[in-house]
Write a protein that holds these residues in place. Structure first.
Motif, PDB file in Angstrom:
ATOM      1  N   GLN A 386      -1.466  26.142   8.297  1.00  0.00           N
ATOM      2  CA  GLN A 386      -0.662  24.788   8.544  1.00  0.00           C
ATOM      3  C   GLN A 386      -0.855  24.361   9.949  1.00  0.00           C
ATOM      4  OE1 GLN A 386       3.394  25.331   7.475  1.00  0.00           O
ATOM      5  NE2 GLN A 386       4.209  23.589   8.359  1.00  0.00           N
ATOM      6  N   ASP A 472      12.543   9.304  15.318  1.00  0.00           N
ATOM      7  CA  ASP A 472      12.101  10.372  15.612  1.00  0.00           C
ATOM      8  C   ASP A 472      10.372  10.544  15.557  1.00  0.00           C
ATOM      9  OD1 ASP A 472      14.226  11.777  16.468  1.00  0.00           O
ATOM     10  OD2 ASP A 472      14.590  12.516  14.681  1.00  0.00           O
ATOM     11  N   ARG A 737       3.214  15.596   2.473  1.00  0.00           N
ATOM     12  CA  ARG A 737       4.034  16.563   2.010  1.00  0.00           C
ATOM     13  C   ARG A 737       5.473  16.265   2.587  1.00  0.00           C
ATOM     14  NH1 ARG A 737       1.614  22.395   2.257  1.00  0.00           N
ATOM     15  NH2 ARG A 737       3.060  22.576   0.663  1.00  0.00           N
ATOM     16  N   GLU A 738       5.587  16.134   3.626  1.00  0.00           N
ATOM     17  CA  GLU A 738       6.819  15.702   4.360  1.00  0.00           C
ATOM     18  C   GLU A 738       7.459  14.727   3.724  1.00  0.00           C
ATOM     19  OE1 GLU A 738       6.188  15.491   8.713  1.00  0.00           O
ATOM     20  OE2 GLU A 738       7.922  14.213   8.845  1.00  0.00           O
ATOM     21  N   LEU A 741       8.662  16.034   0.476  1.00  0.00           N
ATOM     22  CA  LEU A 741      10.201  17.027   0.805  1.00  0.00           C
ATOM     23  C   LEU A 741      11.226  16.028   0.856  1.00  0.00           C
ATOM     24  CD1 LEU A 741      11.531  19.721   1.542  1.00  0.00           C
ATOM     25  CD2 LEU A 741      11.002  19.199   3.851  1.00  0.00           C
TER      26      LEU A 741
ATOM     27  N   PHE B 109       6.500  24.514   4.019  1.00  0.00           N
ATOM     28  CA  PHE B 109       6.719  23.225   4.487  1.00  0.00           C
ATOM     29  C   PHE B 109       7.959  22.680   4.146  1.00  0.00           C
ATOM     30  CE2 PHE B 109       6.360  19.053   6.002  1.00  0.00           C
ATOM     31  CZ  PHE B 109       5.547  18.902   6.985  1.00  0.00           C
ATOM     32  N   ASN B 110       8.956  23.450   4.299  1.00  0.00           N
ATOM     33  CA  ASN B 110      10.174  23.173   3.947  1.00  0.00           C
ATOM     34  C   ASN B 110      11.203  22.548   4.702  1.00  0.00           C
ATOM     35  OD1 ASN B 110      11.744  24.087   1.577  1.00  0.00           O
ATOM     36  ND2 ASN B 110      11.028  26.038   2.079  1.00  0.00           N
ATOM     37  N   LEU B 111      10.768  22.072   5.995  1.00  0.00           N
ATOM     38  CA  LEU B 111      11.731  21.736   6.815  1.00  0.00           C
ATOM     39  C   LEU B 111      10.983  20.499   7.711  1.00  0.00           C
ATOM     40  CD1 LEU B 111      13.136  24.732   8.796  1.00  0.00           C
ATOM     41  CD2 LEU B 111      14.036  23.632   6.920  1.00  0.00           C
ATOM     42  N   LEU B 112      11.875  19.447   8.348  1.00  0.00           N
ATOM     43  CA  LEU B 112      11.179  18.275   9.002  1.00  0.00           C
ATOM     44  C   LEU B 112      10.870  18.848  10.413  1.00  0.00           C
ATOM     45  CD1 LEU B 112      12.586  14.882   8.014  1.00  0.00           C
ATOM     46  CD2 LEU B 112      10.797  16.384   7.002  1.00  0.00           C
ATOM     47  N   PRO B 113       9.632  18.876  10.899  1.00  0.00           N
ATOM     48  CA  PRO B 113       9.316  19.505  12.150  1.00  0.00           C
ATOM     49  C   PRO B 113       9.912  18.720  13.300  1.00  0.00           C
ATOM     50  CG  PRO B 113       7.355  18.042  11.068  1.00  0.00           C
ATOM     51  CD  PRO B 113       8.504  18.140  10.200  1.00  0.00           C
ATOM     52  N   THR B 114      10.485  17.457  12.997  1.00  0.00           N
ATOM     53  CA  THR B 114      11.177  16.533  14.145  1.00  0.00           C
ATOM     54  C   THR B 114      12.435  16.963  14.406  1.00  0.00           C
ATOM     55  OG1 THR B 114      11.403  14.762  12.578  1.00  0.00           O
ATOM     56  CG2 THR B 114       9.431  14.796  14.147  1.00  0.00           C
ATOM     57  N   LEU B 115      13.209  17.533  13.370  1.00  0.00           N
ATOM     58  CA  LEU B 115      14.536  17.838  13.406  1.00  0.00           C
ATOM     59  C   LEU B 115      14.727  19.192  13.645  1.00  0.00           C
ATOM     60  CD1 LEU B 115      15.877  15.961  10.139  1.00  0.00           C
ATOM     61  CD2 LEU B 115      15.313  15.093  12.443  1.00  0.00           C
ATOM     62  N   LEU B 123      20.415  17.427   6.718  1.00  0.00           N
ATOM     63  CA  LEU B 123      19.818  16.224   6.312  1.00  0.00           C
ATOM     64  C   LEU B 123      20.334  15.521   5.038  1.00  0.00           C
ATOM     65  CD1 LEU B 123      17.467  14.112   7.184  1.00  0.00           C
ATOM     66  CD2 LEU B 123      15.823  15.775   5.901  1.00  0.00           C
ATOM     67  N   ARG B 153      13.770  23.744  16.878  1.00  0.00           N
ATOM     68  CA  ARG B 153      13.053  23.148  16.037  1.00  0.00           C
ATOM     69  C   ARG B 153      12.311  24.087  14.976  1.00  0.00           C
ATOM     70  NH1 ARG B 153      13.051  17.671  17.188  1.00  0.00           N
ATOM     71  NH2 ARG B 153      13.966  17.443  19.226  1.00  0.00           N
ATOM     72  N   ARG B 169      20.219  24.602   4.088  1.00  0.00           N
ATOM     73  CA  ARG B 169      20.302  23.361   3.718  1.00  0.00           C
ATOM     74  C   ARG B 169      20.370  23.155   2.147  1.00  0.00           C
ATOM     75  NH1 ARG B 169      14.556  21.010   3.760  1.00  0.00           N
ATOM     76  NH2 ARG B 169      14.600  22.153   2.054  1.00  0.00           N
TER      77      ARG B 169
END
Lengths: 833, 255
Positions: A386, A472, A737-738, A741, B109-115, B123, B153, B169
C-alpha cells in the motif's frame, strides 16, 4: 525502455488527454495569433504593393520641412523621362452629416483623386469625381453617415464656408490609417486645393516614360535641387507604407502573445501537476522497473520521453487549432467589415516553429521535476502493498524562500506606488507582482490548509458528511492542491486587477467630470481646428443666453503664448463661473493678475504674490501677478487664467473655444437639449455633447476594453479548469478503493458525486480567494501608477461574482470525474489492487 | 448437501435467520467467456451467530459474500437480509440498506486515511445522519481497547489496531449483520488472534451476527459454524469447529 514508455502512454491515454488539451489550447492560441497577424500583414503588403505599383517615383516631404508645391511639381514635369506627375493634396475638409453637424470628432480629410495611369484611389462604387461639383466618399464614412452615390453632400472649406457637392462614387482608403480614422472626401485635384486651402502636396507621384525607376529617381532628385524632399522609388514607397502600417499589427501581435504566455504559464502548472500525480500513482511501476534493472537515468528518460510525445502530439493539434482559430478570426473580421478585402489565412514556417517549440518545451520543462522525483523511487517500493500517505510538512527552507520573495515583492511594489505615476512605476509594480506571485507559488502548499478551512467552512456545514470528507480531501495533498489552485489564481488575479483598475478609473473619471463639468451641456468645435482662436462664433453664446430653458452660459476662450520660457496657453472666461482656488484669492484677479494651475506653480516655483511673465505676439512681454492657484486637472479651465479684458488686450477679440451650458432647474433634459440644439443649429461646426453622453461613451469604452481582456483571459481560466478536472480525475482514480469503501459503508452515488463536487468547489474557491486578494492589492497598486489622486474602488459585486463563478466552474470541472467515480462498481473497486 | 434455515444453531433461543440465500447463481461474462461463480447456493445465517465461509481459491466464497451483502447483484435466486428481499433493489435502496443494516470489515484498506480512528468509527453513523448510541459506542471502544488511540490517524496505527478500528466501526451502527472479508489476511498471527477474539466477543456479548469469509482454518475455528464452498456450490458444513476439523474438511474437499 522506449517500448515500455510508449506502452505506458497508450495505457494512460485518457489520463493524459486533459493535459494534452491544456497544451493544445495554449499552443493553439499562440499559433492563432501568428496566423492572424501574419495574414493581416500579408494583406497589407499586398494592398500596398497593388497601390504603390503604379508609381515609379514618389516625392515625400521630409518631417519638419515644408511640403513640395507647384514649383516642384512643374520642375518634375519638365524632367526628362517623366511621363506624368501629379501632386496629392491632403487637408481637413469637414463633411457635414445629414443632421447638419460636421461628421465625427475630427474633420474629415479632403484628398485629391488622381485618375489615369497614376490613379491609386480604389473606387468601389460609382466613379471618381471628374468635375468640381463632384466628390467621392470613403466607404466607411458613407456607411456610418448614411450617404450613397447620387446623394448631395455639404463640405466645409478651410474657412468653414459650406459647399454643396454631388457624391458620384465611393472608395476604399486601403491601409491608410489616417484616412481610416478621420474619414475621407475625394475631390478633383483643383477642388481639393480650394477646399482644403493647402498650398503644398502631401506627395508627388511620378510615372516614368520608359526609364528605370532608379534612373528616374536620380533625375527627379536632381530636378528638385536641395529642397530636402525625400525621393523614393515605387518599391521603396511600398516598403515604407507596409512598415508604417504594419506597426499596429506588431502591437496587436505583442498584446495577443501576452495572453498566450499567461495561458502557457497556466498550462505549465497543469502539466507539472499531472506528471507529478502520475508519477506518484505509478510509484510501484517505477519501482518494478528499477527492480528489473532499469537505471535512474532510464527512468528519468522514460518520463521525459513520455512528456515529449505528449508535447509533440498536442502541439501539432494546437497548431491545427490555431490555424482554424486564425482563419475563423479573419473570416469574422471580413464579415463584420473590419477589413475591406478577404484575406487568406497564412501559415508561415515561423508559426509552425514557434507553436511546436513553445508547446514541446513547456511540456518537457514541466515534466523535469516530476521525472527527477521518479528517479528517487527505491526498488523496494515495488514490494510494499500500500502506498502510504505522506504528511506534508512545511520545511524551513520553503518558509524562508517564500518569505524572501514576499518581502522583496512587497518592497518593490510599495516602491513602485511611491514613484511618480507613469509607465516606469507600472513596470516596477508589475515586477513586484511577479515576485509576490513567486512567493505565493512557493508558499502555496502551506496556505492550502488554512485556506481550505476558510473556503470549506460553509460547504462542510451545508453538505454533511460528503462535505466534510471533501474538505479533508482538498487538503490531503497540499502540493497538488496548491499547484491546481494557483493555476486558477493566475487568471482570477489578472481579472480582479483589471476590474479594480477599471472601476477605479471610472470612479476617478466620473468624479473629475463632476468637478470639471458642473454643467449639463458642452458646446465645442471639432478637434484640430482651433489653432487660431476659437471655432465657435460668439453669437452662439448670445443665442444660448436668450433661451429661457437655460440658466447659465459660460464662454471659454484661449490662445497660445509664451509663459516664462515655455510655450503655454492663456485662457479667459466670460460667464457665471468661479475658479476653485487652493491658494490665494480672487481679490487680485484684476488686469495684471492671473490664476495659475498647481502644475505651473510647481514647475515655475510660483506662489500667490509672485510675478509671471507672459509673452504674446500682440502685447509683447507682460508681467502678471499671481493672484491664486487652482488644482490642475480639477478646474474647468487649464492654463494661465487672466480676466477677459486683459485677454483681449493680449490677443484681440477671439471666438470661443467652448461654451458651457447649465439648464434651468425644472426643465426636462429633452427640452433643454432641444433649446441648446436649436441655438447652435445654424453653426455646422458647433457640436453639442451632454455630460451624461460623455460619461456614457467613456463607460462604454471601458466596458468594451474590460470585456475584450476578460475574454482573452478566459483562455487561461479555461486551462486552469482543465487542471482542476485533471487533478480530480487522477485523484478519483487514486482513491478508487476509498470511494468503494465509502459506498460499502452506505454513501449513495449522489453523495459520492457531491463529495467530489464539493472538493472541486473548495479548490476553485481557494484559487479564487488568493486571486481576489492579490488582484485587489495589485489593482490598487497599479491604479496608483496611473495618477496619484485616484479614487480607489473595489467592484465588490464583480469580485464576488469571480469567486462564485470560480467555485461553480470548479464544480463543473468535477462533473466527469464524479460520474466516473460514481459509476465504478463497489466490488470491482474493492478487489482492485 | 443443503443447509436450510431450520438447521439447528449452535445457541439456544430464537433461531431467526439474519441473512438467507436461495438458489443464488452468479455468472460473469457471457458465451464462452462465461464464468459460473455461484451455481445455486441455498444457505441461512442465524441471528447472533458467528459463521465462517470457507473454500479453496475460486470456490466463490467472496462472490457469495458480496451477493449476500448487496455489494454485487445476483444472476438468479434470492437474497434476504432480515425480512427484506434485496434482489431487485435499486442501487440507492441497496446503499441505504447497507448503511442502516449491514457492517463491513475488509482485508485491507478499511479506513479513510484522512480521518482519525474515532472519526472512522463514527463515519457510518454520520453518513446515515444517525445519533450515535453513546453507551454502545463507549462499550465498543472499551472492548476494542483503543481508548488512548482514538485521535490517531490510520497511518499512525498498527495493522491490528487498524483492523480493530474497522471492527468497532462495523459494530457502532448495531447492524443486523457484519460481513468480514478475510479480516486477518494482512495481519500477523498475534494481531489476527486479537481481532478474531474481539469478533467472537462481540457475538457473545453484544449478540452481533457475523459472517466471515476466510481461508485460514485457525480463523475459521473462532466461528460457531463453518460452511464450505467448492466450485460455486455449498458442499458441507462443520458446527463448533476446531482448526483441525476445519483443516481435515478442507483437505477432503481439495482431494
Amino acid at each position: 525502455m522506449i517500448r515500455t514508455t510508449l506502452a505506458g502512454l497508450r495505457a494512460h491515454r485518457l489520463r493524459l488527454l486533459l493535459t494534452a488539451l491544456a497544451i493544445t489550447l495554449g499552443a493553439g492560441f499562440i499559433a492563432g495569433t501568428f496566423v492572424l497577424t501574419d495574414s493581416l500583414q500579408a494583406g497589407v503588403t499586398r494592398q500596398v504593393a497593388a497601390s504603390a505599383d503604379r508609381v515609379d517615383v514618389a516625392v515625400l516631404p521630409r518631417a519638419g520641412h515644408g511640403k513640395p508645391g507647384e514649383a516642384e511639381l512643374a520642375a518634375i514635369r519638365r524632367t526628362a523621362g517623366v511621363a506624368e506627375a501629379h501632386g496629392l493634396v491632403r487637408g481637413p475638409a469637414a463633411l457635414v452629416g445629414k443632421d447638419g453637424k460636421v461628421a465625427g470628432d475630427t474633420p474629415t480629410t479632403g484628398v485629391s483623386v488622381v485618375t489615369g495611369r497614376l490613379g491609386r484611389t480604389a473606387m468601389t462604387t460609382g466613379r471618381a469625381p471628374a468635375a468640381d461639383g463632384e466628390i467621392a466618399l470613403d466607404e466607411n464614412t458613407a456607411r456610418t453617415r448614411g450617404f450613397a452615390a447620387g446623394d448631395t453632400a455639404t463640405v466645409l472649406d478651410s474657412a468653414d464656408r459650406p459647399h454643396t457637392f454631388q457624391v458620384v462614387g465611393l472608395f476604399d482608403v486601403g491601409v491608410d490609417q489616417e484616412l481610416a480614422y478621420t474619414g475621407a472626401v475625394g475631390f478633383t485635384p483643383d477642388a481639393a486645393r480650394r477646399m482644403t486651402g493647402e498650398k503644398g502636396f502631401a506627395e508627388i507621384d511620378v510615372a516614368a516614360a520608359g526609364v528605370p525607376p532608379e534612373r528616374l529617381k536620380a533625375a527627379v532628385t536632381a530636378a528638385l535641387g536641395g529642397a530636402g524632399h525625400r525621393v523614393l522609388t515605387g518599391d521603396e514607397l511600398a516598403a515604407e507604407l507596409a512598415r508604417v502600417n504594419g506597426g499596429n499589427l506588431e502591437f496587436l501581435t505583442l498584446a495577443l502573445l501576452m495572453f498566450g504566455l499567461v495561458a502557457m504559464l497556466v498550462a505549465t502548472l497543469v502539466i507539472y501537476n499531472t506528471f507529478n500525480i502520475l508519477i506518484a500513482q505509478r510509484t510501484r511501476e517505477m519501482a518494478l522497473l528499477r527492480c528489473l534493472g532499469a537505471t535512474r537515468r532510464q527512468v528519468f528518460g522514460s518520463v521525459l520521453l513520455e512528456s515529449l510525445v505528449v508535447g509533440v502530439l498536442s502541439s501539432l493539434a494546437g497548431l491545427a487549432a490555431g490555424y482554424g482559430l486564425g482563419a475563423g478570426a479573419l473570416r469574422a473580421g471580413t464579415a463584420f467589415g473590419l477589413q475591406s478585402a478577404p484575406v487568406d489565412a497564412t501559415l508561415t514556417p515561423r508559426t509552425i516553429a514557434v507553436a511546436l517549440a513553445v508547446g514541446v518545451l513547456v511540456t518537457v520543462a514541466a515534466a523535469l521535476l516530476p521525472a527527477r522525483a521518479a528517479t528517487r523511487v527505491a526498488p523496494i517500493a515495488a514490494l510494499r502493498t500500500q502506498s502510504e500517505e505522506r504528511e506534508f510538512r512545511a520545511g524551513a527552507a520553503r518558509l524562508v524562500i517564500a518569505g524572501l520573495f514576499l518581502l522583496a515583492g512587497a518592497g518593490v511594489t510599495v516602491a513602485g506606488t511611491r514613484m511618480p505615476p507613469g509607465e516606469q512605476a507600472l513596470f516596477v509594480v508589475m515586477g513586484g507582482g511577479v515576485l509576490i506571485f513567486c512567493g505565493v507559488l512557493v508558499l502555496g502548499p502551506v496556505l492550502v490548509r488554512p485556506l481550505s478551512a476558510v473556503a470549506g467552512w460553509a460547504p462542510a456545514r451545508l453538505f454533511g458528511v460528503p462535505g466534510r470528507l471533501a474538505v479533508d480531501n482538498s487538503r490531503r495533498h497540499p502540493k497538488r492542491s496548491a499547484t491546481t489552485t494557483i493555476a486558477l489564481t493566475i487568471g482570477v488575479t489578472l481579472m480582479t486587477t483589471l476590474s479594480v483598475i477599471t472601476a477605479t478609473t471610472r470612479a476617478t473619471y466620473t468624479a473629475q467630470l463632476d468637478e470639471q463639468f458642473p454643467i449639463d451641456y458642452l458646446v465645442s468645435g471639432q478637434f484640430g481646428r482651433a489653432d487660431a482662436g476659437g471655432a465657435l462664433p460668439r453669437e452662439i453664446a448670445a443665442t444660448l443666453r436668450a433661451r429661457p430653458e437655460l440658466a447659465s452660459v459660460t464662454q471659454v476662450r484661449g490662445a497660445e503664448a509664451r509663459i516664462g520660457d515655455a510655450k503655454g496657453r492663456v485662457v479667459t472666461y466670460h460667464g457665471p463661473y468661479t475658479v476653485d482656488l487652493i491658494q490665494g484669492g480672487m481679490r487680485d484677479f484684476t488686469a495684471g493678475g492671473a490664476l495659475i494651475g498647481s502644475n505651473t506653480a510647481d514647475s515655475l516655483k510660483l506662489k500667490p504674490g509672485d510675478t509671471l511673465t507672459v509673452t504674446t505676439a500682440k502685447a509683447g512681454v507682460q508681467r502678471l501677478k499671481v493672484a491664486g492657484v487652482y488644482e490642475s486637472g480639477k478646474a474647468l479651465v487649464s492654463g494661465v487664467v487672466v480676466p477677459e479684458g486683459a485677454f483681449e488686450t493680449y490677443f484681440g477679440r477671439l471666438d470661443d473655444d467652448r461654451v458651457l451650458v447649465g439648464a434651468r432647474d425644472g426643465v426636462t433634459a429633452g427640452d433643454s437639449r432641444k433649446a441648446v440644439e436649436a441655438a447652435v443649429a445654424a453653426y455646422p461646426t458647433a457640436k453639442v455633447v451632454s455630460t451624461t453622453e460623455v460619461r456614457g461613451e467613456f463607460d462604454q469604452a471601458l466596458d468594451t476594453a474590460l470585456a475584450v481582456v476578460t475574454g482573452l483571459l478566459g483562455l487561461a481560466i479555461l486551462i486552469s479548469l482543465i487542471g482542476i478536472a485533471n487533478t480530480l480525475s487522477l485523484s478519483v482514480h487514486e482513491r478508487t478503493r476509498e470511494s468503494a469503501l465509502l459506498r460499502a459503508l452506505g454513501l449513495t452515488r449522489r453523495q459520492l458525486k457531491r463529495m467530489l463536487s464539493v472538493e472541486a468547489l473548495v479548490l476553485g474557491l481557494i484559487g479564487a480567494i488568493v486571486g481576489v486578494v492579490l488582484g485587489t492589492a495589485y489593482g490598487w497598486a497599479a491604479s496608483r501608477t496611473i495618477a496619484t489622486d485616484v479614487l480607489f474602488r473595489l467592484p465588490v459585486g464583480q469580485v464576488a461574482l469571480f469567486v462564485v463563478l470560480s467555485g461553480l466552474a470548479g464544480v463543473l470541472a468535477a462533473v466527469l470525474p464524479a460520474r466516473r467515480a460514481a459509476r465504478a462498481s463497489v466490488v470491482g473497486a474493492l478487489a482492485a489492487d | 448437501m443443503t443447509v436450510t434455515g431450520e438447521a439447528s444453531g449452535p445457541r439456544t433461543g430464537p433461531a431467526t435467520v439474519a441473512v438467507a440465500a436461495q438458489g443464488v447463481t452468479k455468472v460473469y461474462g457471457t458465451g464462452d467467456a462465461a464464468v459460473h461463480a455461484l451455481r445455486g447456493v441455498d444457505v441461512g445465517f442465524h441471528t447472533g451467530a458467528f459463521t465462517a465461509i470457507m473454500g479453496p481459491s475460486g470456490s466463490g466464497k467472496s462472490t457469495l459474500m458480496h451477493c449476500l451483502a448487496g455489494l454485487d447483484t445476483v444472476t438468479s435466486g434470492q437474497v434476504r437480509i432480515g425480512d427484506t428481499e434485496i434482489t431487485g433493489l435499486s442501487d440507492n435502496e441497496l446503499t441505504l440498506l447497507r448503511r442502516d443494516r449491514v457492517g463491513f470489515v475488509f482485508q485491507s484498506f478499511n479506513l479513510l486515511p484522512t480521518l482519525t480512528a474515532e472519526q472512522n468509527i463514527r463515519l457510518p453513523l454520520e453518513i446515515a445522519g444517525r445519533q450515535a448510541d453513546q453507551e454502545l459506542l463507549d462499550r465498543v471502544i472499551r472492548t476494542v481497547g483503543l481508548r488512548d488511540r482514538l485521535g490517531h490517524r490510520p497511518a499512525e496505527l498498527s495493522g491490528g489496531q487498524q483492523q480493530r478500528v474497522a471492527v468497532a466501526r462495523a459494530l457502532a451502527t448495531k447492524p443486523q449483520v457484519i460481513f468480514a472479508d478475510e479480516p486477518t489476511g494482512n495481519l500477523d498471527s498475534r494481531s489476527g488472534a486479537e481481532v478474531l477474539a474481539f469478533l467472537r466477543t462481540s457475538v457473545r456479548e453484544l449478540g452481533q451476527t457475523i459472517v466471515m469469509v476466510t481461508h485460514d482454518p485457525v480463523a475459521a475455528s473462532y466461528a460457531d459454524r463453518v460452511v464450505f464452498l467448492r466450485d460455486g456450490l455449498l458442499v458441507t458444513e462443520v458446527l463448533r469447529p476446531t482448526a483441525q476439523t476445519v483443516l481435515d474438511t478442507l483437505m477432503k474437499l481439495e482431494a
